[in-house]
Design a protein around this motif. Structure first.
Motif, short mmCIF file in Angstrom:
data_model
loop_
_atom_site.label_atom_id
_atom_site.label_comp_id
_atom_site.label_asym_id
_atom_site.label_seq_id
_atom_site.Cartn_x
_atom_site.Cartn_y
_atom_site.Cartn_z
N LYS A 136 14.76 61.47 38.08
CA LYS A 136 14.13 62.48 38.92
C LYS A 136 12.92 61.95 39.68
O LYS A 136 11.99 61.42 39.07
CB LYS A 136 13.64 63.65 38.04
CG LYS A 136 14.73 64.39 37.29
CD LYS A 136 15.73 65.08 38.19
CE LYS A 136 15.08 66.01 39.18
NZ LYS A 136 16.10 66.52 40.16
N ARG A 138 9.56 62.63 40.99
CA ARG A 138 8.55 63.68 40.80
C ARG A 138 7.24 63.28 41.45
O ARG A 138 6.83 62.12 41.38
CB ARG A 138 8.32 63.93 39.30
CG ARG A 138 9.58 64.27 38.51
CD ARG A 138 10.31 65.48 39.08
NE ARG A 138 9.49 66.68 39.10
CZ ARG A 138 9.39 67.51 38.07
NH1 ARG A 138 10.06 67.28 36.96
NH2 ARG A 138 8.62 68.58 38.16
N PRO A 141 3.11 61.48 38.22
CA PRO A 141 3.59 60.56 37.17
C PRO A 141 3.57 61.23 35.80
O PRO A 141 4.15 60.70 34.86
CB PRO A 141 2.59 59.40 37.23
CG PRO A 141 1.35 59.98 37.83
CD PRO A 141 1.82 61.05 38.78
N GLN A 145 10.33 63.05 33.98
CA GLN A 145 10.95 62.12 34.93
C GLN A 145 12.48 62.06 34.79
O GLN A 145 13.12 61.19 35.38
CB GLN A 145 10.36 60.71 34.75
CG GLN A 145 8.82 60.65 34.79
CD GLN A 145 8.24 60.51 36.19
OE1 GLN A 145 8.81 59.78 36.99
NE2 GLN A 145 7.18 61.23 36.50
N PHE B 195 9.01 56.21 44.16
CA PHE B 195 8.35 56.20 42.84
C PHE B 195 8.77 55.00 42.00
O PHE B 195 8.00 54.50 41.18
CB PHE B 195 8.61 57.52 42.13
CG PHE B 195 8.13 58.71 42.91
CD1 PHE B 195 6.79 58.86 43.24
CD2 PHE B 195 9.02 59.69 43.36
CE1 PHE B 195 6.33 59.95 43.97
CE2 PHE B 195 8.58 60.78 44.09
CZ PHE B 195 7.24 60.92 44.39
N LYS B 199 5.89 52.61 40.40
CA LYS B 199 5.79 52.30 38.98
C LYS B 199 5.71 50.79 38.75
O LYS B 199 4.94 50.30 37.94
CB LYS B 199 7.00 52.87 38.22
CG LYS B 199 6.90 54.38 38.00
CD LYS B 199 8.12 54.89 37.23
CE LYS B 199 8.10 56.41 37.14
NZ LYS B 199 9.36 56.96 36.60
N TYR B 227 0.21 57.28 40.51
CA TYR B 227 1.39 56.62 39.92
C TYR B 227 1.08 55.17 39.59
O TYR B 227 1.39 54.66 38.52
CB TYR B 227 2.57 56.66 40.91
CG TYR B 227 3.67 57.62 40.55
CD1 TYR B 227 4.66 57.29 39.63
CD2 TYR B 227 3.73 58.87 41.14
CE1 TYR B 227 5.67 58.19 39.30
CE2 TYR B 227 4.73 59.78 40.82
CZ TYR B 227 5.71 59.43 39.90
OH TYR B 227 6.70 60.30 39.57
#
Lengths: 341, 341, 341, 341
Positions: A136, A138, A141, A145, B195, B199, B227
């Motif tokens: 997912k 999002r 963070p 997820q 994302f 990460k 994030y």
């Protein structure tokens, strides 16, 4: 390609510029207007770097006449593309042509009971495809997820049990290796211009559900499709899912005029996601009906058995009961346009 | 967190809802207004799923009081963050605090001569960092996609020759392995909400130049920073680069009010990219000066020795001559606010 | 009303502020959250100047709980409002409730033959109202500005001949004196916030067709209606006609989710103008059908006997032939929702 | 004017269309491209109705080469226009050329003491003009609507006492009769396309401060100026005051790139209103400085002696103390560009 020169361009310089252009393989038509000279570039303009032209000191504006996409262009492929997806039950479900595709399921796969229950309910109500998120995207963070590979396994279990093909979102190139049994790969709105991912999907042979970036023009959406098609994969379903505007009563602003606009410019099927577009479950039925009336080739809907306890997007999820009533209605709307669900 | 209930909510149901909320570890303050009940949730609201609350049948609206980001929040980190970047010449260049960072170079690395020439020119004029694209995100699959690893090598050669630290864009997780000698990693506007990439960058210890998504709010930009920070990397430079609006005289609309807005909410440094914001070289100097006047911690500028023949973005690239004049001017603007370049 | 205070507000000052608020006739509920104090203002908040509160040095944010409109608010008027318009033929045509209103005619009245011809054609196809512009708001002072009073006379002649009530646009207070025989007065998108005009229309007793400003929120539209209603005229028809967004394939972006959104918040009828929204005649039929599917109380359509020679908006005008076919289709869509044209 | 024909246009029809165009007094240049025919219309295209062309069945797209405005166009008036305004004190204050205009005062005139106090303070700090609203456009009919004629009288008293020329907003044609002693007439953002008002202002000989509509393009702003200029009044000051975008941290998004853009296209002076653009007093100083750095010919600022008790817009009003400090700073910024306040 049309090149408008700045007012006051000197004849000698224009001549030099014309020679420079013709050396790149085009013929140049010259028009002297009231205040500006206009050059029409005729022939194969593929080799012309329009951006560099725009930087030329004589040039005021460059206007393209041809669309920048080819494989997605209806001009070179007049018939509607239809995407056929065989299910584990042996049935082929289609999106495009006279066939409408109804994709339904929860925002994210939460546990075995939830996905099997929703899957059974949407199957019973007549959905053709099961959706559900394992990975997912999002905004925070710190938000849930997705269950990841475990979610994917649960989704595959639901596929097996219901016979419905499944649609789920990919978030990065490295995830594709676990998508082998996924039937339709979804590209989310935030990844529509993740060109690294698009190139990788061009090497896949699975149908791609390509969501419009929430602030992308229709041409940019078609160029994203072109990225995938240029790689050899032409099984693309476009999806309007709301755009970002000044208004914020709804989560996004659903742009239903995108449907006839895309279908005029491209042969690819176009579906609509009223759940993410509005963000409000009570609006989903009216917008789903409007989508079919506007000519969409299907809808993708968030359905959850218990929206008040959903791990994500509960506010925009309809219940299986609402979905069942809506399906009855959608069948009547489809019939008005001679289409079948 | 404030929860506004729908008009006509029944007392018994509200009581039940209150108990449900308090079981999640918060205290609930109850206010009966003229037409609606308002509940104030006090205590640790981190465990509350605001989306699920919004889906509750009693709830009309959920209003967050606290910002959703923590590490990027100035509230918990009142001092300005300053990013120090040591160059191969042993000099440490900084962005943030009283130090302004000037990053300059071509849109894309085209060949050895071009990058060395531009690098030498911007160094001489006083730039602190060299920018240049090796991997290029392009709207069209048929446009020049950058020289890739070869471009990176040429950029490193320019770094070595000039002593300037380099800034270049990453487009996917898999590229990071070749970014070892890159000094500042840029995340482009289309990847701000990638994302998966964010990460991965959280695991890096290099400074990240994070460009605002062209249709992202300031909160979304700070959440993207969060994030990366949540992964352990807090060396982030935010970059305003223009947003998408209804107006299209310029390529994007430069939002200079983002500078004081971001600096009030966050401790991270904020720079501005007037080249991509305007898309027009003749506008870059006035917008760069305005950026400093608005309080920016630096600017990133496209400079090309031959914009009319640039492989990309020529229209928005200034020449080394213009850049040199602009630097003189920027130094005076910086001095007015007691800052140094 | 909820007032969120800045982090670090001192107790003594908060106490003083609370006393100040209570002197204005409200009760203040105090909540100490993790980082901020939240004050809930309960009671009659009409006397509170929210803007001034926002300027208070302790205040971070003011959140309104109640809608700023009253007369247009469905909360205080749960039943749908239906606007009944008697025609010169003695027939009463309605918009709202189960009745759909179809308004059709040319962008501007050009000459006697044109208006009579179009009026006859739309009447025959089943339209309930004739539209036509006499005073035209044009972006350029050099464009055709409408026939003015002469146009109005021709429109009245068409009204007499067909028996259809007429809808035409007013551009300023001084024109109202010649609008005596006009049945429905239209306020154009650019005048939605012409408060001088809205106040004057509050003194009229004629139905007002109020078009949404092309960059106005739904709340602003309802506040514009409230201006008219506050003056004593509550016969208002709201009209969604497309909003301005970053996308420009269509002239505006039709926001069909405005229909359920407006109808939830207000009791006033809502119609849709797909002609101005799209600017493209070939899109009008699909968008008109989608409008009805989304729950609109009618549509207003530009119909011209010779679009290629229309003095304005030819590109978005459909022919009487297309209109006749579309009417057949719209009747079927209306029937699906139990409504009649 | 360039006319792009649809793919597949038949030769015979194109010939007929060409004859039709040439009958309207233009010469037609014909280019056969790869997929489409392009016609260049040369000569006096003023008589061509571009909208009607767009409606022609052969036509895909019409591209204008010339700007639709003439009197506001820098092409035909290369020198900067400077607006000179004589004050009651005999001093002439100017906006444009090297002269920067600083306009300051409260959002609305509230009472004698307030306006005299603010007027004295801004005069002392060096403002050249006094602003203050007597007739106020408010979103809500229940908000303070200004003191009207009484407010105007108080403003005139302040003009007399300070010697400063005054700037105030007109909301309708009928108010102009009481504006005799007003020095600069302001047209608000919501009236920028009130064509009835613009035409009336064309008959005035007073300078007009024309605010950009909050969702209007730069071309539309210049067309609004053209409306006034076409009536014979060419003393126009353009004003950027923020546009509406998806972002809502600030009240509007200040578009500072509008300054160089407008000044390139037009000879009219351009000022900036950072108060309405941001809606936040603490942002006004940085945005005012940025405006000058971007090349603005002045700023208009809301100053109030007691923002926390202002009847409107307190949140965006700076105090006389802040204004005084800001003026010192603005003088230094002006000097950097060789301009004087």
């Amino acid at each position: 390609m049309i090149v408008v020169l700045k007012p006051g361009a000197k004849k000698k310089e224009v001549l030099k510029f014309t020679v420079f252009l013709e050396q790149q393989g085009v013929k140049v038509h010259y028009s002297q207007g009231a205040s500006r000279i206009v050059l029409g570039l005729v022939g194969d303009t593929q080799g012309i770097n329009a951006e560099a032209l725009g930087a030329h000191h004589l040039v005021e504006k460059v206007v393209r006449v041809q669309e920048p996409y080819k494989r997605a262009n209806r001009l070179f492929h007049p018939e509607d593309t239809r995407i056929d997806v065989p299910g584990p039950d042996g049935v082929i479900r289609s999106i495009g042509g006279v066939s409408l595709g109804i994709i339904a399921g929860p925002c994210s796969v939460e546990n075995r009971e939830q996905i099997l229950r929703v899957a059974g309910a949407v199957k019973k109500a007549g959905a053709g495809f099961l959706r559900g998120g394992a990975f997912k995207p999002r905004t925070s963070p710190y938000s849930f997820q997705g269950l990841g590979c475990e979610g994917l396994d649960l989704l595959l279990a639901a596929k097996k049990e219901t016979g419905l093909p499944i649609v789920t979102e990919v978030m990065g190139n490295h995830q594709l290796e676990v998508f082998e049994d996924v039937d339709v790969i979804q590209v989310g709105t935030r990844n529509m211009q993740n060109f690294t991912l698009l190139k990788e999907l061009g090497r896949s042979r699975k149908p791609i559900l390509l969501k419009r970036g929430y602030a992308c023009t229709l041409t940019e959406l078609l160029m994203a499709a072109e990225y995938i098609m240029a790689g050899g994969n032409d099984r693309i379903i476009l999806c309007e899912r709301g755009i970002r505007t000044f208004d914020n009563f709804t989560r996004n602003t659903l742009d239903l005029s995108a449907i006839p606009a895309l279908k005029k410019q491209s042969h690819l099927p176009v579906i609509v996601d009223p759940s993410h577009a509005t963000g409000l479950a009570w609006m989903v039925p009216s917008m789903a009906k409007a989508a079919l009336a506007a000519g969409a080739d299907g809808v993708i809907l968030e359905v959850h058995n218990d929206p008040e306890n959903a791990l994500c997007d509960g506010e925009q999820s309809i219940t299986p009961e609402t979905f069942t009533l809506l399906m009855d209605s959608l069948k009547k709307y489809a019939a008005l346009e001679g289409r079948s669900i």
